[in-house]
Each structure stands twice: as C-alpha cells, then as structure tokens.
Write a protein that holds these residues in place. Structure first.
Motif, PDB file in Angstrom:
ATOM      1  N   VAL A 176      -4.838 -20.965   6.353  1.00 38.24           N
ATOM      2  CA  VAL A 176      -3.737 -20.425   5.557  1.00 38.24           C
ATOM      3  C   VAL A 176      -3.853 -18.910   5.552  1.00 38.24           C
ATOM      4  O   VAL A 176      -4.938 -18.364   5.391  1.00 38.24           O
ATOM      5  CB  VAL A 176      -3.793 -20.936   4.110  1.00 38.24           C
ATOM      6  N   GLU A 180      -0.487 -11.331   1.372  1.00 38.72           N
ATOM      7  CA  GLU A 180      -1.244 -10.086   1.331  1.00 38.72           C
ATOM      8  C   GLU A 180      -1.888  -9.777   2.686  1.00 38.72           C
ATOM      9  O   GLU A 180      -1.843  -8.661   3.178  1.00 38.72           O
ATOM     10  CB  GLU A 180      -2.344 -10.212   0.289  1.00 38.72           C
ATOM     11  N   HIS A 184      -1.293  -6.734   5.306  1.00 37.66           N
ATOM     12  CA  HIS A 184      -2.458  -6.017   5.785  1.00 37.66           C
ATOM     13  C   HIS A 184      -2.453  -5.901   7.302  1.00 37.66           C
ATOM     14  O   HIS A 184      -2.665  -4.829   7.862  1.00 37.66           O
ATOM     15  CB  HIS A 184      -3.675  -6.827   5.313  1.00 37.66           C
ATOM     16  N   ASP A 189      -2.331  -0.998   5.276  1.00 36.27           N
ATOM     17  CA  ASP A 189      -2.467  -0.864   3.840  1.00 36.27           C
ATOM     18  C   ASP A 189      -1.484   0.085   3.206  1.00 36.27           C
ATOM     19  O   ASP A 189      -1.042  -0.110   2.100  1.00 36.27           O
ATOM     20  CB  ASP A 189      -3.872  -0.357   3.510  1.00 36.27           C
ATOM     21  N   LYS A 190      -1.168   1.141   3.910  1.00 34.08           N
ATOM     22  CA  LYS A 190      -0.451   2.184   3.202  1.00 34.08           C
ATOM     23  C   LYS A 190       0.962   1.782   2.806  1.00 34.08           C
ATOM     24  O   LYS A 190       1.568   2.440   1.992  1.00 34.08           O
ATOM     25  CB  LYS A 190      -0.433   3.471   4.018  1.00 34.08           C
ATOM     26  N   PHE A 192       1.528  -1.074   1.496  1.00 33.52           N
ATOM     27  CA  PHE A 192       1.349  -2.205   0.608  1.00 33.52           C
ATOM     28  C   PHE A 192       2.024  -2.006  -0.742  1.00 33.52           C
ATOM     29  O   PHE A 192       1.869  -1.010  -1.400  1.00 33.52           O
ATOM     30  CB  PHE A 192      -0.135  -2.442   0.392  1.00 33.52           C
ATOM     31  N   THR A 193       2.849  -2.959  -1.100  1.00 36.01           N
ATOM     32  CA  THR A 193       3.376  -2.981  -2.454  1.00 36.01           C
ATOM     33  C   THR A 193       3.264  -4.399  -2.957  1.00 36.01           C
ATOM     34  O   THR A 193       3.259  -5.341  -2.191  1.00 36.01           O
ATOM     35  CB  THR A 193       4.845  -2.540  -2.515  1.00 36.01           C
ATOM     36  N   ASN A 194       3.206  -4.506  -4.245  1.00 36.81           N
ATOM     37  CA  ASN A 194       3.037  -5.827  -4.817  1.00 36.81           C
ATOM     38  C   ASN A 194       4.344  -6.569  -5.005  1.00 36.81           C
ATOM     39  O   ASN A 194       4.377  -7.771  -5.026  1.00 36.81           O
ATOM     40  CB  ASN A 194       2.334  -5.727  -6.170  1.00 36.81           C
ATOM     41  N   SER A 195       5.393  -5.794  -5.176  1.00 43.72           N
ATOM     42  CA  SER A 195       6.595  -6.428  -5.690  1.00 43.72           C
ATOM     43  C   SER A 195       7.734  -6.463  -4.690  1.00 43.72           C
ATOM     44  O   SER A 195       8.785  -5.946  -4.925  1.00 43.72           O
ATOM     45  CB  SER A 195       7.043  -5.700  -6.938  1.00 43.72           C
ATOM     46  N   TRP A 224       1.456 -23.680  -1.315  1.00 44.21           N
ATOM     47  CA  TRP A 224       1.769 -23.093  -2.622  1.00 44.21           C
ATOM     48  C   TRP A 224       0.595 -22.384  -3.245  1.00 44.21           C
ATOM     49  O   TRP A 224      -0.492 -22.936  -3.354  1.00 44.21           O
ATOM     50  CB  TRP A 224       2.318 -24.153  -3.564  1.00 44.21           C
ATOM     51  N   VAL A 226      -1.047 -20.020  -2.138  1.00 42.15           N
ATOM     52  CA  VAL A 226      -2.029 -19.476  -1.209  1.00 42.15           C
ATOM     53  C   VAL A 226      -1.392 -18.657  -0.101  1.00 42.15           C
ATOM     54  O   VAL A 226      -1.725 -17.497   0.077  1.00 42.15           O
ATOM     55  CB  VAL A 226      -2.895 -20.593  -0.587  1.00 42.15           C
TER      56      VAL A 226
ATOM     57  N   VAL B  86       5.049   0.513  -8.567  1.00 43.55           N
ATOM     58  CA  VAL B  86       4.914   0.443  -7.123  1.00 43.55           C
ATOM     59  C   VAL B  86       4.534   1.797  -6.538  1.00 43.55           C
ATOM     60  O   VAL B  86       3.663   1.914  -5.699  1.00 43.55           O
ATOM     61  CB  VAL B  86       6.229  -0.050  -6.482  1.00 43.55           C
ATOM     62  N   GLY B  91      -0.030   3.562  -1.097  1.00 39.07           N
ATOM     63  CA  GLY B  91      -0.943   4.534  -0.525  1.00 39.07           C
ATOM     64  C   GLY B  91      -2.300   4.550  -1.174  1.00 39.07           C
ATOM     65  O   GLY B  91      -3.233   5.128  -0.652  1.00 39.07           O
ATOM     66  N   THR B  93      -4.192   1.926  -1.828  1.00 42.83           N
ATOM     67  CA  THR B  93      -5.086   0.815  -1.513  1.00 42.83           C
ATOM     68  C   THR B  93      -5.659   0.913  -0.109  1.00 42.83           C
ATOM     69  O   THR B  93      -6.290  -0.007   0.368  1.00 42.83           O
ATOM     70  CB  THR B  93      -4.347  -0.516  -1.646  1.00 42.83           C
ATOM     71  N   TYR B  99      -8.044  -7.556  -1.471  1.00 40.85           N
ATOM     72  CA  TYR B  99      -7.351  -7.182  -2.698  1.00 40.85           C
ATOM     73  C   TYR B  99      -7.240  -8.373  -3.610  1.00 40.85           C
ATOM     74  O   TYR B  99      -7.009  -9.481  -3.161  1.00 40.85           O
ATOM     75  CB  TYR B  99      -5.934  -6.685  -2.390  1.00 40.85           C
TER      76      TYR B  99
END
Lengths: 232, 232
Positions: A176, A180, A184, A189-190, A192-195, A224, A226, B86, B91, B93, B99
């Motif tokens: 799986v 994230e 990656h 990484d740069k 990367f946003t969570n939302s 689900w 994961v 956000v 930037g 991370t 993570y």
DNA sequence: TTAAAATCTTAAGATTTTCTGAATATAGAG
DNA sequence: CTCTATATTCAGAAAATCTTAAGATTTTAA
C-alpha cells in the motif's frame, strides 16, 4: 556495497533534497554547496557518480565535469535551471552523461541516477524491481524512458503526473502506498501540503483511463485509512 | 543496545506522550520542548533518530532538520498538525524521512519509528516479536504495512481501528490485555474515558469478521474482570 | 509573440465508510 | 437472586474518499 554519489549545488535546498532521495535508495552521499569542496572530494573519495549544478558561485559545473573526465571514469549528471537551456548541448559535448532540468521530480532524478550506474556493470548485480526503467506485469507495461503506458495492448495516454503516480504505485505493487508517500515521490517535499486532494483527482483520472472504477477497482485499490495499492 | 531517540515538541502533552510510548519500547528518549535545547542535544548526544514538530516557538523543525542533514546521518520524522496553515507548512518539511500528522495513533508512531530504524542495519540484529511489522501464527496473519489480515487463507477486511486493536491483542498474545491498555495503545491516553464501550463494539466487529462468537470464542477470549486475550 | 490546447490544482459538495455513544440484553460472580 | 461486567444493536456523527467542474498554469503550435 552502495555506490558513492557526489552532489554539488549552491542552492542548499536542492542539494539537501537530492541527498534525501539518494540516501533513501541507500547510496552514500557526498554533498557540497560549492565547487571547491566538491573538487576536493573528487580527489579524495572513490566516487561512482557525480551530480553537478551548472551554475556555482566559485567553480562552475562544466569545469568540474571536465576535471572529472580528465582523471576519472564515472558518470556525470548535470543539473540545469530551465533558463539555461541554451547550454544543454554544450554540457553534453563537454562530457556529461545526462542532464536534468530544475525543477525535477525526485522520481526522475533517482531513475536517471540508476540508469547511469547501470552502465557500469559493478552495480548490475542485484537489480531490484525498483531499479527497472520498464515495469511489465499482468497486461500492464510502463516505460520510464518514453513515459508510455500500455494496458492489454491498449495504449493509455497518461499525462506526466499521471504516469509518475502510476509508476510509483506499480513499482511498489503488492504494497500500500500512502498519499503522503505519493506526494513525496512525485512532487518532492517542498510542494507538500496537507489539505488538498490533488493526488485523489489524478488517481481518478488514471482509473478513468484504465477503465477502472473506484467502487470495484480491478487495478488501483483503495485501502481505507492507509492509501492505494496495486495487486502483485 | 537501545537506540537513542530525540523528540521535540512545544506541546508538552504531545512530547510527553511520545516519550512514554518510546520508553515503553525500551528506547532511550531525549525530550525537549524547544528547538534550542534540541540543537544542543544533537551536538552532544549520539542520536539514532529524531522526531521533530514543525512548528516550534524558537527554532522551527525544518531548520533543525537541515542542521541534522548537514552534519549527521540519522533518520528524521516530522510531526505536522493538520490544522496548521498550509502556507506555514509549505517548504518546511523538506528533507524528512517520514511524516506523521497529528493527531496520531501511538501504535502508528512506534511502527514508523521502527521502520526508520530498520533502514539502518545497526538495529536489525536482535529483532524481537514486538519489532515485527508482520505477525503470523496459527492461521492468522497481520501485516502492519498494508493493514491486511488473513485468517486461514480467508481475507478479513478490517477497518483501521479494528486492525489496530487486533494488532495489539496479537502482539501481546498469551497475555491478557485490558481495555485500558487497548485504549492506551490505539488512541492514546488523552482520549481515554471510562464511560463508553467503544472498544467493546470494535471487538464485537472483529469477532464477527473472524466468525468468532463471544460465548465460545476461538480467537479473542474474554477474561472476566481483566480484559481480552488471544491464546499463544 | 500570441493563441490554442493540454495539463494541473483547487474547491465544494456528494458519497461512502468508519467510529462512537446510548439503550437494551445477556451472562458470570458472589 | 442481584449486581455488575460484558454483549449486542443501531442510529447519528465524524472522517475519508470520490466526483465534478471551474480556473490557473504550462506547454505546444501557429
């Protein structure tokens, strides 16, 4: 034994990023932010590959490349900012084995590095699934060099991002892969946003092109909580 | 010898929680609530892994991460809050090995820590039952990476919470596990309340999927007044 | 250089899955 | 038998994922 790789870039963020991805592949990384230290490293370490930024504050990448060519015999990959495209040909004629324009995808960088190392038989011994530049299994064929994808004789025209995501899923098939992790691998990484659900939207498009559905997927399964998974 | 792990978070509750769980696994924990002390620790201790909160009052996790990357060679896991802006995160991370978004499950954190340490062969030597990411015994197979569960060739599709609970029971098999302990492992202390039967409901669902019954259970046995138990 | 096409990202809402708490039922200990 | 711990059921809440579409950006072509 892991290969020794030199990375030189005065943009520390880039050099650090490259370092992370190479270390992730278990290479020994020698990282420098200027040409002088890099030259020093070249003389004293037994390197297997060098990644050089073209524009360095002191000694430029070309000069370093020439220096390597003169005394050693390992592949050199040049990093060029998009604006410097004029120099592409020059760089190649000066003896670089490959060049990558910034910004680049970690995935792409690692693939190129492996391709170069492969040319030197020493590291051919234990080629893993992850090292391949063509993935082929149960009717699905992915070619990293051409970005072509075939599914049961049918050609899927995937966009670059779609291809990258599918590549990540396929090269980790049987496992799986979290959203994230996809981020990656594909964006670095740069970005990367969570939302956001960008990955999800791309997954949706890939499924569409594969004639796959979310509710009863033949290829890309949702695990689900994961991530996503392609069966072995 | 146990690995040395650094945890930095200005939310003391989080740092304390992480400390408890890592000590539980017999790691040496260095805990700090600010970046300055953490940097000091990095210079003076021989660390094997660092867990960094991205948002710290003085020096942010990103800077610490870069500092580590520049001088040392051990994995870094970043903690990021889901609610954080956000823009603040973008930037920041760069360069981490993994993570984890808050809130997280203790179980998950410990699993990720182990996964990272495993990448560094030094700690591969004496892998105990608890370190495994696959549990397999008498017809039952649990895979922490995929959250997959097989029972006598039959595939059980467990929800994330169900999987976590079964994992706790299995990794403590032969022993009775209290409801409180399950809470502790799966949700973390701060969510613990005496006034709900959530664990029971999940146990019920797991038993259902295992075709197990409460009155004469083959797998998950009820130990009256104490907790639940899976036979060795 | 500009226009068109392709691709990517974001956001909002729909849908599905999962979790939780309350009410009620059942079983074991004393 | 009574008291308490555990079981069951179920419905509403919460969370994760999916879908759609519009607008932004990038690439390609003219």
């Amino acid at each position: 034994m892991a290969a020794n790789i030199l990375i030189v870039d005065d943009e520390q963020a880039i050099a650090d990023l490259v370092e992370v991805y190479l270390k992730n592949e278990n290479y020994n990384v020698f990282k420098f932010y200027n040409g002088r230290d890099a030259l020093n490293c070249i003389e004293n370490e037994k390197l297997d590959l060098a990644i050089l930024d073209v524009m360095l504050p002191d000694i430029d990448g070309f000069s370093i490349c020439q220096r390597i060519r003169g005394k050693y015999n390992f592949p050199v990959i040049m990093l060029t900012a998009k604006e410097e495209e004029v120099d592409e040909i020059t760089g190649l004629t000066l003896g670089a084995d490959d060049y990558i324009t910034k910004p680049f995808r970690p995935l792409e960088l690692v693939a190129r590095v492996k391709a170069q190392l492969r040319r030197f038989t020493r590291y051919n011994t234990a080629e893993t699934e992850q090292d391949k530049r063509v993935i082929e299994f149960s009717g699905l064929v992915l070619d990293m060099d051409t970005h072509e994808c075939m599914l049961n004789e049918r050609r899927l025209s995937l966009t670059p991002t779609e291809f990258s995501i599918l590549w990540v899923l396929c090269s980790n098939r049987g496992r799986v892969v979290s959203v994230e992790k996809i981020f990656h691998e594909v964006w670095g990484d740069k970005y990367f946003t969570n939302s956001n659900n960008t990955v999800m939207v791309h997954i949706r498009h890939i499924r569409e092109k594969m004639h796959d559905s979310a509710e009863r997927p033949k290829y890309i399964k949702t695990v689900w909580g994961v991530g996503y998974k392609i069966e072995k």
